[in-house]
Every structure is written in structure tokens, then in C-alpha cells.
Design a protein around this motif. Structure first.
Motif, PDB file in Angstrom:
ATOM      1  N   HIS A 104       0.822  -1.213   0.000  1.00 20.29           N
ATOM      2  CA  HIS A 104       0.000   0.000   0.000  1.00 20.29           C
ATOM      3  C   HIS A 104       0.858   1.267   0.000  1.00 20.29           C
ATOM      4  O   HIS A 104       0.523   2.248  -0.664  1.00 20.29           O
ATOM      5  N   SER A 105       1.978   1.245   0.721  1.00 26.41           N
ATOM      6  CA  SER A 105       2.845   2.430   0.763  1.00 26.41           C
ATOM      7  C   SER A 105       3.580   2.634  -0.565  1.00 26.41           C
ATOM      8  O   SER A 105       3.952   3.754  -0.900  1.00 26.41           O
ATOM      9  N   ILE A 106       3.787   1.553  -1.307  1.00 26.38           N
ATOM     10  CA  ILE A 106       4.427   1.669  -2.627  1.00 26.38           C
ATOM     11  C   ILE A 106       3.442   2.304  -3.600  1.00 26.38           C
ATOM     12  O   ILE A 106       3.766   3.272  -4.283  1.00 26.38           O
ATOM     13  N   ASN A 107       2.244   1.737  -3.669  1.00 26.06           N
ATOM     14  CA  ASN A 107       1.165   2.298  -4.488  1.00 26.06           C
ATOM     15  C   ASN A 107      -0.136   1.609  -4.087  1.00 26.06           C
ATOM     16  O   ASN A 107      -0.210   0.386  -4.137  1.00 26.06           O
ATOM     17  N   PRO A 108      -1.163   2.384  -3.708  1.00 21.59           N
ATOM     18  CA  PRO A 108      -2.429   1.761  -3.284  1.00 21.59           C
ATOM     19  C   PRO A 108      -3.109   0.935  -4.382  1.00 21.59           C
ATOM     20  O   PRO A 108      -3.904   0.062  -4.093  1.00 21.59           O
ATOM     21  N   GLN A 109      -2.776   1.211  -5.639  1.00 21.44           N
ATOM     22  CA  GLN A 109      -3.314   0.435  -6.773  1.00 21.44           C
ATOM     23  C   GLN A 109      -2.178  -0.314  -7.470  1.00 21.44           C
ATOM     24  O   GLN A 109      -2.098  -0.346  -8.692  1.00 21.44           O
ATOM     25  N   PHE A 110      -1.327  -0.947  -6.688  1.00 18.43           N
ATOM     26  CA  PHE A 110      -0.112  -1.567  -7.221  1.00 18.43           C
ATOM     27  C   PHE A 110      -0.402  -2.560  -8.341  1.00 18.43           C
ATOM     28  O   PHE A 110       0.194  -2.481  -9.418  1.00 18.43           O
ATOM     29  N   TYR A 111      -1.310  -3.512  -8.111  1.00 17.66           N
ATOM     30  CA  TYR A 111      -1.563  -4.559  -9.109  1.00 17.66           C
ATOM     31  C   TYR A 111      -2.216  -3.990 -10.364  1.00 17.66           C
ATOM     32  O   TYR A 111      -1.869  -4.375 -11.487  1.00 17.66           O
ATOM     33  N   ALA A 114       0.423  -2.290 -12.283  1.00 20.21           N
ATOM     34  CA  ALA A 114       1.308  -3.304 -12.887  1.00 20.21           C
ATOM     35  C   ALA A 114       0.681  -3.884 -14.148  1.00 20.21           C
ATOM     36  O   ALA A 114       1.362  -4.054 -15.165  1.00 20.21           O
ATOM     37  N   ILE A 115      -0.615  -4.166 -14.103  1.00 17.68           N
ATOM     38  CA  ILE A 115      -1.297  -4.727 -15.273  1.00 17.68           C
ATOM     39  C   ILE A 115      -1.230  -3.747 -16.442  1.00 17.68           C
ATOM     40  O   ILE A 115      -0.947  -4.134 -17.584  1.00 17.68           O
ATOM     41  N   LYS A 116      -1.477  -2.470 -16.167  1.00 15.79           N
ATOM     42  CA  LYS A 116      -1.420  -1.460 -17.242  1.00 15.79           C
ATOM     43  C   LYS A 116       0.004  -1.315 -17.781  1.00 15.79           C
ATOM     44  O   LYS A 116       0.214  -1.206 -18.989  1.00 15.79           O
ATOM     45  N   TRP A 117       0.980  -1.308 -16.875  1.00 16.27           N
ATOM     46  CA  TRP A 117       2.378  -1.158 -17.290  1.00 16.27           C
ATOM     47  C   TRP A 117       2.841  -2.360 -18.114  1.00 16.27           C
ATOM     48  O   TRP A 117       3.507  -2.207 -19.136  1.00 16.27           O
ATOM     49  N   ASP A 123       6.069  -6.474 -20.660  1.00 17.25           N
ATOM     50  CA  ASP A 123       7.178  -6.815 -19.770  1.00 17.25           C
ATOM     51  C   ASP A 123       6.916  -8.154 -19.081  1.00 17.25           C
ATOM     52  O   ASP A 123       6.275  -8.225 -18.038  1.00 17.25           O
ATOM     53  N   ARG A 124       7.438  -9.235 -19.652  1.00 20.84           N
ATOM     54  CA  ARG A 124       7.202 -10.579 -19.115  1.00 20.84           C
ATOM     55  C   ARG A 124       7.879 -10.792 -17.771  1.00 20.84           C
ATOM     56  O   ARG A 124       7.347 -11.486 -16.909  1.00 20.84           O
TER      57      ARG A 124
END
Length: 199
Positions: A104-111, A114-117, A123-124
Motif C-alpha cells: 500500500h505504501s508503494i502504491n495503493p493500486q499496485f496490481y 502493474a497490469i497497465k504497465w 514486460d514478461r
């Protein structure tokens, strides 16, 4: 995810570091220089929804009026740089101890980010790291979601205060996707335990 999904909106507003590949007049206000220009190699953080468009749209090369030859190939307005959420420091922390990590401290919408990135760059390596991260953390989420006690007297759910404190601290480290998993698993365990004591 969709147009009205608040998590999707928040993910699209995540700030991504970008490097400008052209001088762009009139956008100096982005660098606190109203009326000025953004210059080549300027680095700014832009919301993902804007950065994605500017990284795709290409600028036609300038044509020399005398020779009629283009000076360079088509290039986009900006190039996207790796956001802090996927920096080497974070990736190493994920590989070292994914369960103890405060996502959560890294990014509240981390996953979701990641999916968008991963979708943007294919990026496999990042996809494998994030998949492994979710798999390992899901086991701990499931364990916490199952830490519910049921009273035999009135079939009501009683939470141990120490257990509740541990759960509260734990849920603060989860990103929004993990919180949804935790809530659904927790409700399922409650329903199962209620049903077992009714029999």
C-alpha cells in the motif's frame, strides 16, 4: 475495470516519470514556468492517462524548406520512464520478502498499475514477479481472513482483540485489490463457520 471504476480512475492518475523528446511551446506551466516552453530532455511526472497518449502520438519530423529532406524520423512527444513502484529497489524487496512488504505504501493500486504497465510494454519479467508476489501474499491473506472465532453459545462471531489488531495492521499493508480479496475471503469463512454451527 471500467469507466466508472474508482480504482481504475485512480490507477490512470498515477504519476509516471516522463522525458520530453521535443521542445513544446506553451507548456512551461508544467515546470512552474507559465508562458514558457518545455525543452528537450525535461523530466516531469505526468498522469498515466496523459503519458500513455503522449508516448504513442508521434511528431512528424521538420522538413528543411530548401532541401525538402526531413531532419529525423517520427518520434513521440515523450518517453516513459520506470515508475518508482517498479524500480529495482522495489523489485529486490519483492524478491527478498514479498509477504512482509507494505504494498500500500508503494502504491495503493499496485496490481492495477502493474497490469497497465505490463500491457504497455509487454514486460514478461515484471509479469512473472507480480504473479509470484500475488501468489505468495494470497496465502497469507487467506490465513488472516480465516482467523475468526465463533461462539458456541449463540452462534455469533467474536473477534479476539489481539487477532483484530493483527488483522488491522496487516490490512494496512494491502493494496486495494488485495483488500477486496481479503474481504471476500473473510466473508466466505464467516458464512462457512456460521453454517457449520447451525448444523
Amino acid at each position: 475495470m471500467g469507466y466508472y471504476d474508482i480504482d481504475d480512475v485512480l490507477t490512470d492518475n498515477a504519476e509516471i516519470p516522463c522525458k520530453f523528446l521535443h521542445d513544446i511551446p506553451g507548456l512551461g506551466y508544467l515546470e512552474n514556468n507559465p508562458g514558457g516552453s518545455i525543452h528537450v530532455n525535461s523530466q516531469l511526472k505526468l498522469p498515466l492517462w496523459l503519458a500513455r497518449v503522449l508516448a504513442i502520438v508521434e511528431v512528424a519530423p521538420e522538413v528543411d524548406p530548401i532541401t525538402g529532406i526531413a531532419s529525423e524520423e517520427n518520434t513521440p512527444f515523450i518517453t516513459l520512464m520506470t515508475p518508482e513502484a517498479f524500480s529495482i529497489k522495489v523489485i529486490n524487496a519483492i524478491k527478498t520478502d514479498p509477504v512482509a512488504l507494505d504494498i500500500h505504501s508503494i502504491n495503493p493500486q499496485f496490481y492495477a498499475l502493474a497490469i497497465k504497465w505490463i500491457g504497455l510494454f509487454g514486460d514478461r519479467d515484471l509479469a512473472e514477479i507480480v504473479s509470484e508476489l500475488l501468489l505468495k501474499r494470497a496465502q497469507v491473506i487467506n490465513s488472516h481472513a480465516n482467523s475468526i472465532t465463533i461462539s458456541y453459545k449463540n452462534d455469533s462471531i467474536n473477534h479476539n482483540s489481539k487477532s483484530m489488531n493483527n488483522q488491522t495492521v496487516f490490512t494496512l499493508t494491502l493494496d486495494e485489490f488485495e483488500k477486496k480479496i481479503f474481504k471476500q475471503a473473510n466473508e466466505s469463512y464467516k458464512d462457512i463457520k456460521k453454517w457449520m454451527f447451525q448444523s
